[in-house]
Design an enzyme around this catalytic site. Structure first.
Site, PDB file in Angstrom:
ATOM      1  N   ASP A   8       0.990  -1.148  -0.040  1.00 44.63           N
ATOM      2  CA  ASP A   8       0.045  -0.026   0.082  1.00 44.63           C
ATOM      3  C   ASP A   8       1.081   1.309   0.100  1.00 44.63           C
ATOM      4  O   ASP A   8       2.258   1.110   0.205  1.00 44.63           O
ATOM      5  CB  ASP A   8      -0.849  -0.170   1.357  1.00 44.63           C
ATOM      6  CG  ASP A   8      -1.642   0.994   1.464  1.00 44.63           C
ATOM      7  OD1 ASP A   8      -2.452   1.669   0.369  1.00 44.63           O
ATOM      8  OD2 ASP A   8      -1.842   1.833   2.531  1.00 44.63           O
ATOM      9  N   ASP A  10      -0.302   5.290   1.161  1.00 43.13           N
ATOM     10  CA  ASP A  10      -0.296   5.961   2.180  1.00 43.13           C
ATOM     11  C   ASP A  10      -0.616   5.268   3.612  1.00 43.13           C
ATOM     12  O   ASP A  10      -1.400   4.503   3.682  1.00 43.13           O
ATOM     13  CB  ASP A  10      -1.888   6.721   1.841  1.00 43.13           C
ATOM     14  CG  ASP A  10      -1.802   7.780   0.694  1.00 43.13           C
ATOM     15  OD1 ASP A  10      -1.024   8.690   1.051  1.00 43.13           O
ATOM     16  OD2 ASP A  10      -2.340   7.571  -0.492  1.00 43.13           O
TER      17      ASP A  10
END
Length: 219
Positions: A8, A10
């Site tokens: 991922d 953020d």
């Protein structure tokens, strides 16, 4: 056998999420209101349809809010907070070790590509990723699994041959729904949220070498 790792962005690689909450929380306080982390958490790693901070602020104050004005103020506050944020501990080492281990390296994020590339290039991380899938590439973002299935397909691996690294409950749901193993590495904000199914939880990528993580999944 694990053939790929998918990260991922953020909150996992760079903690943009805690400053998001802190900036909005400050705005709420300026309006005499509180922003519950449980409600904010509904939208972490996904879209505002799961939680609209502007609508909730209007509900708390009992009056309409100027979304444009608040948005401008939010980004000023967020930008200042981001000035002190650095790549999270262990991220660079995991990327280096993944390459040494012969693993394919991908990224799957619910954010727009322009946002992700800006920070990846700013921190010298862009070239590590063979595949980057963003909100611009899919019709449904997390917690839907489409980002992860798309990343796996382009990496040339089956979902069950990949390990996803996530920091949020919505991202974790997406990875598990896609059929991947999932290691959660919560940040300051998401460590206070409740996670569903996952395969391993670590506080930081600096806590456990990637080779040892992979060993837990049969590599």
């Amino acid at each position: 056998m694990i053939k790929a790792v998918v990260f991922d962005f953020d909150g996992l690689i760079l903690d943009t999420e805690t400053p998001w909450y802190d900036a909005f929380s400050e705005i709420y306080k300026e309006h005499g209101a509180e922003l519950p982390i449980e409600l904010w958490g509904l939208g972490v790693g996904t879209s505002s349809e799961h939680f609209d901070p502007y609508a909730y602020l209007a509900e708390c104050t009992g009056s309409e809010v100027d979304k444009k004005q608040i948005d401008e103020l939010f980004w000023v506050k967020h930008g200042k907070l981001m000035e002190s944020e650095k790549v999270r501990p262990g991220v660079v080492e995991y990327l280096r070790d993944a390459r040494k281990l012969g693993l394919r390296i991908g990224l799957a994020s619910s954010s727009p590509r322009s946002w992700i590339e800006k920070y990846l290039r700013q921190h010298g991380l862009f070239e590590w990723f063979e595949v980057i899938k963003t909100a611009d590439d899919v019709s449904r973002i997390k917690p839907d699994p489409e980002l992860y299935t798309a990343a796996a397909a382009e990496l040339g691996v089956k979902p069950e041959e990949a390990v996803a690294f996530e920091d949020s409950p919505n991202g974790t749901r997406a990875a598990k729904s896609a059929g991947m193993y999932c290691v959660i590495v919560p940040n300051r904000l998401t460590s206070m949220l409740t996670f569903d199914e996952y395969d391993l939880r670590i506080s930081s990528m600096a806590e456990l070498p990637l080779a040892e993580v992979m060993g837990r999944f049969g590599n």
